[in-house]
Enzyme design. Structure first.
Site, PDB file in Angstrom:
ATOM      1  N   ARG A  11      52.653  38.738  26.409  1.00  0.00           N
ATOM      2  CA  ARG A  11      51.374  38.287  26.947  1.00  0.00           C
ATOM      3  C   ARG A  11      50.485  37.831  25.803  1.00  0.00           C
ATOM      4  O   ARG A  11      50.479  38.450  24.744  1.00  0.00           O
ATOM      5  CB  ARG A  11      50.695  39.461  27.674  1.00  0.00           C
ATOM      6  CG  ARG A  11      50.776  39.388  29.166  1.00  0.00           C
ATOM      7  CD  ARG A  11      50.372  40.675  29.830  1.00  0.00           C
ATOM      8  NE  ARG A  11      49.024  41.159  29.482  1.00  0.00           N
ATOM      9  CZ  ARG A  11      48.519  42.323  29.908  1.00  0.00           C
ATOM     10  NH1 ARG A  11      49.233  43.109  30.680  1.00  0.00           N
ATOM     11  NH2 ARG A  11      47.308  42.694  29.577  1.00  0.00           N
ATOM     12  N   ARG A  34      34.653  48.785  33.177  1.00  0.00           N
ATOM     13  CA  ARG A  34      34.898  48.519  31.757  1.00  0.00           C
ATOM     14  C   ARG A  34      33.612  48.617  30.935  1.00  0.00           C
ATOM     15  O   ARG A  34      33.653  48.497  29.726  1.00  0.00           O
ATOM     16  CB  ARG A  34      35.447  47.107  31.558  1.00  0.00           C
ATOM     17  CG  ARG A  34      36.886  46.891  31.911  1.00  0.00           C
ATOM     18  CD  ARG A  34      37.811  47.505  30.903  1.00  0.00           C
ATOM     19  NE  ARG A  34      38.813  46.625  30.323  1.00  0.00           N
ATOM     20  CZ  ARG A  34      39.989  46.370  30.869  1.00  0.00           C
ATOM     21  NH1 ARG A  34      40.329  46.865  32.018  1.00  0.00           N
ATOM     22  NH2 ARG A  34      40.850  45.600  30.240  1.00  0.00           N
ATOM     23  N   LYS A  89      47.767  53.312  30.843  1.00  0.00           N
ATOM     24  CA  LYS A  89      47.010  53.592  32.077  1.00  0.00           C
ATOM     25  C   LYS A  89      47.650  52.960  33.306  1.00  0.00           C
ATOM     26  O   LYS A  89      47.643  53.575  34.372  1.00  0.00           O
ATOM     27  CB  LYS A  89      45.525  53.258  31.938  1.00  0.00           C
ATOM     28  CG  LYS A  89      45.177  51.829  31.677  1.00  0.00           C
ATOM     29  CD  LYS A  89      43.689  51.682  31.381  1.00  0.00           C
ATOM     30  CE  LYS A  89      43.391  50.350  30.760  1.00  0.00           C
ATOM     31  NZ  LYS A  89      43.706  49.164  31.553  1.00  0.00           N
TER      32      LYS A  89
HETATM   33  P1  AMP Z   1      44.002  45.054  31.669  1.00  0.00           P
HETATM   34  O1  AMP Z   1      45.313  44.690  32.272  1.00  0.00           O
HETATM   35  O2  AMP Z   1      43.298  46.164  32.430  1.00  0.00           O
HETATM   36  O3  AMP Z   1      44.084  45.339  30.192  1.00  0.00           O
HETATM   37  O4  AMP Z   1      43.040  43.774  31.844  1.00  0.00           O
HETATM   38  C1  AMP Z   1      43.380  42.522  31.279  1.00  0.00           C
HETATM   39  C2  AMP Z   1      42.155  41.643  31.153  1.00  0.00           C
HETATM   40  O5  AMP Z   1      41.553  41.419  32.452  1.00  0.00           O
HETATM   41  C3  AMP Z   1      41.002  42.188  30.303  1.00  0.00           C
HETATM   42  O6  AMP Z   1      41.205  41.988  28.919  1.00  0.00           O
HETATM   43  C4  AMP Z   1      39.826  41.378  30.857  1.00  0.00           C
HETATM   44  O7  AMP Z   1      39.809  40.055  30.366  1.00  0.00           O
HETATM   45  C5  AMP Z   1      40.128  41.319  32.346  1.00  0.00           C
HETATM   46  N1  AMP Z   1      39.553  42.482  33.053  1.00  0.00           N
HETATM   47  C6  AMP Z   1      40.250  43.478  33.696  1.00  0.00           C
HETATM   48  N2  AMP Z   1      39.397  44.394  34.211  1.00  0.00           N
HETATM   49  C7  AMP Z   1      38.150  43.974  33.887  1.00  0.00           C
HETATM   50  C8  AMP Z   1      36.842  44.491  34.123  1.00  0.00           C
HETATM   51  N3  AMP Z   1      36.652  45.639  34.803  1.00  0.00           N
HETATM   52  N4  AMP Z   1      35.779  43.791  33.633  1.00  0.00           N
HETATM   53  C9  AMP Z   1      35.945  42.653  32.960  1.00  0.00           C
HETATM   54  N5  AMP Z   1      37.143  42.115  32.689  1.00  0.00           N
HETATM   55  C10 AMP Z   1      38.241  42.751  33.143  1.00  0.00           C
END
Ligand code: AMP
Length: 204
Positions: A150, A79, A13
């Protein structure tokens, strides 16, 4: 145009959001990127565990970024259904709404394979895949930075993130079912992208 892009971890994404943002001249807003840049022990631990951050905290960050923007693609938000309702209300108050939600569908097997071969630059944040898009030099980014895995890309954490996606995030798709653009995320980056562009162009 106001877009959402949703998919399990490693569905691509972030990559697709970047390309779509460029093509359609949208602001790319990634909540994951916002929080990875914040230097806070508690937030870092949260991210490393793969668990979601509190809704209010994330919404505050999104609101700041959205401001009065007319054209954007939100990557990683909402989310859960509560976040979706908060976003809808925020936009409604501005006589606005989400146009489409792009869903990248990927199997759990592919997710695990992709995640465990993903490497991220410690300096600039660029991501590589050791199999499909390897770095120019072993463990080194094109910017010269060191590549790392990561914490939340490690297999155990990935499995938890997939569970969270299925249970908590997937209902967001039903919430926006009338605006859904579903794409097979197993295809190559270019094929997925072409499909999204074709579907978006066919909508109008
Ligand atoms: P991503 O890079 O989108 O996979 O996000 C990495 C991490 O950021 C997630 O595993 C959450 O811990 C946090 N995070 C990102 N977006 C959200 C959201 N909309 N709500 C809650 N936590 C978020």
């Amino acid at each position: 145009m106001k877009l959402l892009i949703i998919g399990p971890p490693a569905s691509g994404k972030g990559t697709q959001a970047e390309k779509i943002a460029e093509n359609f001249e949208l602001e790319h807003i990634s909540t994951g990127d916002i929080f990875r840049k914040i230097n806070d022990e508690e937030i870092s631990q949260h991210l490393a565990s793969g668990k979601l951050l509190p809704d209010e905290l994330v919404f505050k960050a999104v609101k700041e970024k959205l401001d009065e923007k007319e054209n954007f693609i939100l990557d990683g938000y909402p989310r859960n259904v509560n976040q979706a309702k908060m976003l809808d209300k925020f936009l409604e108050e501005r006589n606005s709404k989400i146009d489409y939600i792009i869903y990248l569908k990927v199997s759990e097997e592919t997710i695990i394979k992709r995640m465990t071969s993903r490497r991220t630059c410690k300096e600039c944040g660029k991501t590589y895949n050791l199999i499909t898009s390897p770095p120019p030099e072993e463990n080194k980014c094109e910017c010269g930075g060191k590549l790392i895995q990561r914490e939340d890309d490690k297999e155990e954490v990935v499995r938890d993130r997939v569970k969270i996606f299925k249970k908590i995030t997937q209902p967001v798709i039903d919430h926006y079912i009338n605006k859904l653009i579903a794409v097979d995320g197993e295809l190559s980056i270019d094929e997925v992208y072409e499909k999204i562009v074709e579907l978006l162009n066919n909508q109008s």
